[in-house]
Design a protein around this motif. Structure first.
Motif, PDB file in Angstrom:
ATOM      1  N   PRO A  69     -27.591 -25.178 -71.063  1.00 23.31           N
ATOM      2  CA  PRO A  69     -26.486 -26.691 -70.891  1.00 23.31           C
ATOM      3  C   PRO A  69     -25.574 -25.619 -70.411  1.00 23.31           C
ATOM      4  CG  PRO A  69     -28.255 -26.185 -73.013  1.00 23.31           C
ATOM      5  CD  PRO A  69     -28.355 -24.991 -72.364  1.00 23.31           C
ATOM      6  N   ARG A  70     -24.116 -26.669 -70.426  1.00 23.19           N
ATOM      7  CA  ARG A  70     -23.354 -25.988 -69.791  1.00 23.19           C
ATOM      8  C   ARG A  70     -22.054 -26.018 -71.081  1.00 23.19           C
ATOM      9  NH1 ARG A  70     -24.279 -27.449 -64.259  1.00 23.19           N
ATOM     10  NH2 ARG A  70     -23.787 -24.904 -63.279  1.00 23.19           N
ATOM     11  N   TRP A  71     -22.746 -25.425 -72.229  1.00 28.21           N
ATOM     12  CA  TRP A  71     -21.196 -25.321 -73.151  1.00 28.21           C
ATOM     13  C   TRP A  71     -20.046 -24.659 -73.370  1.00 28.21           C
ATOM     14  CZ3 TRP A  71     -26.105 -23.610 -76.590  1.00 28.21           C
ATOM     15  CH2 TRP A  71     -26.584 -25.545 -77.356  1.00 28.21           C
ATOM     16  N   MET A  72     -20.156 -23.304 -72.073  1.00 28.14           N
ATOM     17  CA  MET A  72     -19.097 -23.076 -71.354  1.00 28.14           C
ATOM     18  C   MET A  72     -19.215 -22.846 -70.308  1.00 28.14           C
ATOM     19  SD  MET A  72     -19.328 -20.071 -74.457  1.00 28.14           S
ATOM     20  CE  MET A  72     -20.181 -20.098 -76.225  1.00 28.14           C
ATOM     21  N   ALA A  73     -18.133 -22.261 -70.131  1.00 25.97           N
ATOM     22  CA  ALA A  73     -17.573 -21.652 -69.115  1.00 25.97           C
ATOM     23  C   ALA A  73     -18.568 -20.847 -68.273  1.00 25.97           C
ATOM     24  CB  ALA A  73     -16.275 -21.413 -68.478  1.00 25.97           C
ATOM     25  N   GLY A  74     -19.031 -20.513 -66.675  1.00 26.25           N
ATOM     26  CA  GLY A  74     -19.863 -19.516 -66.205  1.00 26.25           C
ATOM     27  C   GLY A  74     -21.474 -19.375 -66.008  1.00 26.25           C
ATOM     28  N   ILE A  75     -22.076 -20.726 -66.977  1.00 30.34           N
ATOM     29  CA  ILE A  75     -23.324 -21.377 -66.635  1.00 30.34           C
ATOM     30  C   ILE A  75     -23.595 -21.791 -65.159  1.00 30.34           C
ATOM     31  CG2 ILE A  75     -25.417 -22.961 -66.999  1.00 30.34           C
ATOM     32  CD1 ILE A  75     -22.171 -21.883 -69.034  1.00 30.34           C
ATOM     33  N   PRO A  76     -24.167 -20.485 -64.308  1.00 25.52           N
ATOM     34  CA  PRO A  76     -24.400 -22.043 -62.440  1.00 25.52           C
ATOM     35  C   PRO A  76     -25.528 -22.319 -62.397  1.00 25.52           C
ATOM     36  CG  PRO A  76     -25.362 -19.311 -62.870  1.00 25.52           C
ATOM     37  CD  PRO A  76     -24.004 -19.713 -64.447  1.00 25.52           C
ATOM     38  N   SER A  77     -25.962 -22.757 -63.317  1.00 23.15           N
ATOM     39  CA  SER A  77     -27.594 -24.176 -63.200  1.00 23.15           C
ATOM     40  C   SER A  77     -27.427 -23.856 -64.053  1.00 23.15           C
ATOM     41  CB  SER A  77     -28.340 -23.164 -62.408  1.00 23.15           C
ATOM     42  OG  SER A  77     -29.436 -23.934 -62.282  1.00 23.15           O
ATOM     43  N   THR A  78     -27.683 -25.478 -64.264  1.00 23.48           N
ATOM     44  CA  THR A  78     -28.712 -25.781 -65.539  1.00 23.48           C
ATOM     45  C   THR A  78     -29.964 -26.104 -66.118  1.00 23.48           C
ATOM     46  OG1 THR A  78     -28.105 -27.467 -67.380  1.00 23.48           O
ATOM     47  CG2 THR A  78     -28.061 -28.359 -65.113  1.00 23.48           C
ATOM     48  N   LEU A  79     -30.331 -25.819 -65.146  1.00 29.13           N
ATOM     49  CA  LEU A  79     -31.661 -26.322 -64.842  1.00 29.13           C
ATOM     50  C   LEU A  79     -32.050 -25.473 -63.489  1.00 29.13           C
ATOM     51  CD1 LEU A  79     -34.804 -28.009 -65.812  1.00 29.13           C
ATOM     52  CD2 LEU A  79     -34.027 -29.640 -63.295  1.00 29.13           C
ATOM     53  N   PHE A 100     -28.827 -24.326 -56.261  1.00 31.12           N
ATOM     54  CA  PHE A 100     -28.049 -24.258 -56.890  1.00 31.12           C
ATOM     55  C   PHE A 100     -26.684 -25.299 -56.287  1.00 31.12           C
ATOM     56  CE2 PHE A 100     -28.099 -19.403 -56.844  1.00 31.12           C
ATOM     57  CZ  PHE A 100     -28.362 -18.703 -58.175  1.00 31.12           C
ATOM     58  N   GLU A 101     -26.711 -25.901 -55.305  1.00 31.93           N
ATOM     59  CA  GLU A 101     -25.708 -26.819 -54.644  1.00 31.93           C
ATOM     60  C   GLU A 101     -26.308 -28.110 -56.173  1.00 31.93           C
ATOM     61  OE1 GLU A 101     -26.174 -23.984 -52.110  1.00 31.93           O
ATOM     62  OE2 GLU A 101     -27.717 -24.927 -52.399  1.00 31.93           O
ATOM     63  N   ALA A 102     -27.093 -28.201 -56.115  1.00 33.83           N
ATOM     64  CA  ALA A 102     -27.982 -29.801 -56.893  1.00 33.83           C
ATOM     65  C   ALA A 102     -27.629 -29.599 -58.561  1.00 33.83           C
ATOM     66  CB  ALA A 102     -29.373 -29.782 -57.208  1.00 33.83           C
ATOM     67  N   ASN A 103     -27.304 -28.060 -58.614  1.00 32.24           N
ATOM     68  CA  ASN A 103     -26.745 -27.587 -59.942  1.00 32.24           C
ATOM     69  C   ASN A 103     -24.949 -27.267 -60.094  1.00 32.24           C
ATOM     70  OD1 ASN A 103     -28.821 -27.109 -62.458  1.00 32.24           O
ATOM     71  ND2 ASN A 103     -29.809 -26.332 -60.310  1.00 32.24           N
ATOM     72  N   GLU A 104     -24.466 -27.998 -59.469  1.00 27.84           N
ATOM     73  CA  GLU A 104     -22.921 -28.083 -59.712  1.00 27.84           C
ATOM     74  C   GLU A 104     -22.185 -28.440 -60.322  1.00 27.84           C
ATOM     75  OE1 GLU A 104     -20.623 -25.995 -58.113  1.00 27.84           O
ATOM     76  OE2 GLU A 104     -21.822 -25.159 -56.699  1.00 27.84           O
ATOM     77  N   VAL A 105     -21.772 -28.476 -61.079  1.00 21.37           N
ATOM     78  CA  VAL A 105     -21.116 -29.176 -62.099  1.00 21.37           C
ATOM     79  C   VAL A 105     -20.587 -30.332 -61.713  1.00 21.37           C
ATOM     80  CG1 VAL A 105     -19.056 -29.804 -64.271  1.00 21.37           C
ATOM     81  CG2 VAL A 105     -20.195 -26.711 -63.760  1.00 21.37           C
ATOM     82  N   ALA A 106     -20.425 -31.846 -62.203  1.00 22.52           N
ATOM     83  CA  ALA A 106     -19.592 -32.682 -62.010  1.00 22.52           C
ATOM     84  C   ALA A 106     -20.405 -33.380 -60.440  1.00 22.52           C
ATOM     85  CB  ALA A 106     -18.233 -32.976 -62.143  1.00 22.52           C
ATOM     86  N   ASN A 107     -21.620 -32.707 -60.481  1.00 24.37           N
ATOM     87  CA  ASN A 107     -21.768 -33.532 -58.860  1.00 24.37           C
ATOM     88  C   ASN A 107     -23.318 -34.447 -58.964  1.00 24.37           C
ATOM     89  OD1 ASN A 107     -23.093 -33.517 -57.024  1.00 24.37           O
ATOM     90  ND2 ASN A 107     -24.481 -31.581 -56.240  1.00 24.37           N
ATOM     91  N   CYS A 108     -22.413 -35.352 -60.018  1.00 19.86           N
ATOM     92  CA  CYS A 108     -23.291 -36.451 -60.368  1.00 19.86           C
ATOM     93  C   CYS A 108     -24.254 -37.159 -59.334  1.00 19.86           C
ATOM     94  CB  CYS A 108     -21.718 -37.825 -60.773  1.00 19.86           C
ATOM     95  SG  CYS A 108     -20.799 -37.001 -62.012  1.00 19.86           S
ATOM     96  N   GLU A 109     -23.705 -37.405 -58.311  1.00 20.58           N
ATOM     97  CA  GLU A 109     -25.167 -38.675 -56.978  1.00 20.58           C
ATOM     98  C   GLU A 109     -26.125 -37.509 -56.964  1.00 20.58           C
ATOM     99  OE1 GLU A 109     -25.142 -41.519 -57.120  1.00 20.58           O
ATOM    100  OE2 GLU A 109     -23.587 -42.145 -58.140  1.00 20.58           O
ATOM    101  N   ASN A 110     -26.181 -36.080 -56.425  1.00 17.92           N
ATOM    102  CA  ASN A 110     -26.440 -35.716 -56.253  1.00 17.92           C
ATOM    103  C   ASN A 110     -27.612 -34.757 -56.669  1.00 17.92           C
ATOM    104  OD1 ASN A 110     -26.688 -36.661 -53.605  1.00 17.92           O
ATOM    105  ND2 ASN A 110     -24.306 -35.738 -53.530  1.00 17.92           N
ATOM    106  N   GLY A 111     -27.265 -34.640 -58.378  1.00 19.03           N
ATOM    107  CA  GLY A 111     -27.727 -34.150 -59.367  1.00 19.03           C
ATOM    108  C   GLY A 111     -27.599 -33.112 -60.687  1.00 19.03           C
TER     109      GLY A 111
END
Length: 424
Positions: A69-79, A100-111
Motif C-alpha cells: 500500500p502507498r501509505w507513504m512516499a517512495g512506493i514504486p509499485s503497489t501490485l 511499473f507504468e501501470a503502478n504510477e500514483v494517480a494513474n486512474c484510468e490505466n492502472g
C-alpha cells in the motif's frame, strides 16, 4: 529441527511449527530494469525502501502476488509478483504487475494507486481493488476513485475496470478486502468488498456490471474489543469494523454462506449469498444476517479463507498465529484450533490464502511496529510461509473426513496445476 510447542487456543492443539518459510526480507526491493534506474529512483525519492510494507498475497500458477500500500512516499509499485521457480532467491525483488507504468500514483484510468487485498478465481481472472488512496489515517488523499480492476492472468491484460458508485461509499469509507463468489459459470460471478470504516458491504455483479451496498449493525466494531497488544505494543483500533470475509462451498440451496467479522470484535457472523446477490434486499435484509459464537479472548482477525472442502483458515493477529475451523462442525470455541504460532517469525500474520493445490500461504509483516513505532532494518521484518493444508489440520478438530463423506458441491470442475513447484 524446529522446537515443539504446546499450543493453546480455545480448545487444545499441539504440534511443531508447520508453516515453512519460503521468502524473507529485511527491506523490500524491486526488479528495476537496470541498477542505474534503481539508483535514480532512490535519489529522486520514488523508491524509499524503509517506507515499503507488504500486506496482501495471492497465488496463481507460478506467480505469488504481493501488494504494497502507498501509505507513504517512495512506493514504486503497489501490485507485484514473485515467480515461483527453482532458483528464486530467498529475498527476491518484487516484479511490478503488469508493469511499473501501470503502478504510477494517480494513474486512474490505466492502472492503480493502492492495492491491499486481491483475489484470483477459478476462471483465471485476478481482481484488484484499487482504493485510489495515498497516505494513511488523517494524511489520506484520494487521487483516484475506488475501482475494481480485472485481469486475464493468461495474457496479463486488464479486461475490465469498474468504478464504485458514489452511493457505494461514504465519507468514512475504507475498503481493503475482497471476496469472490462464482456460481454456475464464469459470467455468474460476484465480488464482495468490506468497508471497514464506513461499515458497509458492497456487492458487484460481473454479469450485470453494477454494484450495490448493504448496511448492517453487524458490520460495526464491538466497543469492548478495540484494545490490541501486538509486537510489544499496546494500541487501540476501536473504529475497525467489517474486515475479513470467507465464502463456503455451495450449499444445498445453490448459494454460499459468507462468514465475516469486524476487526475490533471476537465474534463471527454469516449471511447467505442469496441475500447479497439480490440488490432489492439492501433495505430489507436485517434478519437475514446471523450472529455466531465468539472465538474467545485475543482472537482479532483481519484475514480468512475457506477451502472447497469446508475448512476455514484465519489469522490471529494477537497471537501471531493461524487458526482453523471445519465448517462441517458448529462454529464454537471447541471446534476451533490453532494450527501454527511463532511469536518471532509470524509477528502480525497479515494475510492468509489457499492455492489450488491446497497449500496454505501466510505473510507476516510486523505492521503495528511499522505504523506505530519503527522497524529495525538490520533484521528480518517480512516473511512468507506455506504448508500443505492437510499438514496444518492433521490431529486437530479441523481434520477433514474422507472425501466420499463430504458431499462437496463444486460450481464446475477446473484443472489443478500440472507443474510441481520448486518448494516440493
Amino acid at each position: 529441527m524446529r522446537r515443539v510447542l504446546l499450543l493453546m487456543f480455545l480448545g487444545l492443539a499441539h504440534g511443531a511449527y508447520k508453516l515453512q518459510e519460503q521468502f524473507r526480507w529485511k527491506a523490500l526491493d524491486y526488479a528495476y530494469p537496470t541498477e542505474e534506474a534503481r539508483r535514480q529512483a532512490i535519489m529522486n525519492g520514488r523508491f524509499i525502501p524503509e517506507n515499503n510494507l507488504p500486506v496482501g498475497i495471492e497465488i496463481w500458477n507460478n506467480k505469488l502476488f504481493v501488494t504494497v500500500p502507498r501509505w507513504m512516499a517512495g512506493i514504486p509499485s503497489t501490485l507485484n509478483y514473485i515467480p515461483l521457480y527453482e532458483g528464486v532467491p530467498e529475498s527476491p525483488p518484487l516484479i511490478p504487475y503488469p508493469s511499473f507504468e501501470a503502478n504510477e500514483v494517480a494513474n486512474c484510468e490505466n492502472g492503480f494507486t493502492t492495492a491491499y487485498r486481491l483475489k484470483a478465481d477459478e476462471c483465471d481472472r485476478l481482481r484488484v481493488l484499487d482504493t485510489g488512496t495515498f497516505g494513511i489515517g488523517n494524511t489520506t488523499t484520494n487521487p483516484c476513485p475506488y475501482a475494481i480492476n480485472v485481469f486475464d492472468l493468461h495474457t496479463d491484460t486488464r479486461i475490465r475496470r469498474y468504478e464504485l458508485r458514489k452511493e457505494d461509499t461514504n465519507a468514512n469509507t475504507f475498503i481493503a478486502n475482497i471476496a469472490i463468489d462464482i456460481g454456475k459459470s464464469c459470467e455468474d460471478t460476484f465480488a464482495y468488498m468490506s468497508d471497514e470504516l464506513g461499515y458497509g458491504l458492497i456487492a458487484y455483479s460481473w454479469e450485470q456490471n453494477k454494484s450495490w451496498r448493504f448496511a448492517h449493525s453487524f458490520f460495526m466494531p464491538d466497543p469492548l474489543k478495540g484494545d490490541f497488544n501486538i509486537g510489544g505494543l499496546n494500541f487501540q483500533w476501536g473504529e475497525e469494523g467489517i474486515f475479513g470475509m470467507s465464502l463456503t462451498r455451495i450449499q444445498q440451496d445453490g448459494y454460499r454462506l459468507m462468514h465475516f467479522s469486524p476487526l475490533a470484535s471476537d465474534r463471527e457472523f454469516q449471511v447467505s449469498t442469496r441475500i447479497l446477490r439480490d440488490s432489492t434486499k439492501v433495505e430489507s435484509s436485517y434478519h437475514d444476517f446471523t450472529p455466531l459464537k465468539e472465538r474467545g479472548p485475543l482472537a482479532h482477525t483481519t484475514s480468512r479463507v475457506m477451502d472447497d472442502s469446508g475448512v476455514q483458515f484465519f489469522n490471529l493477529i494477537d497471537r501471531n498465529g493461524v487458526g482453523c475451523w471445519n465448517s462441517d462442525k458448529p462454529y464454537s470455541p471447541e471446534n476451533l484450533a490453532m494450527v501454527d504460532r511463532d511469536d518471532l517469525a509470524l509477528s502480525f500474520p497479515a494475510d492468509v490464502k489457499i492455492d489450488r493445490e491446497k497449500n496454505v500461504w501466510v505473510i507476516s509483516d510486523k505492521m503495528p511496529n511499522f505504523l506505530i513505532d519503527k522497524l529495525n532494518y538490520n533484521e528480518i521484518n517480512f516473511r512468507i510461509f506455506f504448508a500443505p493444508m492437510e499438514v496444518l489440520i492433521k490431529d486437530t478438530v479441523c481434520e477433514i473426513k474422507p472425501v466420499q463423506e463430504l458431499n462437496v458441491l463444486n460450481p464446475f470442475d477446473y484443472q489443478l496445476y500440472s507443474k510441481k513447484r520448486f518448494y516440493y
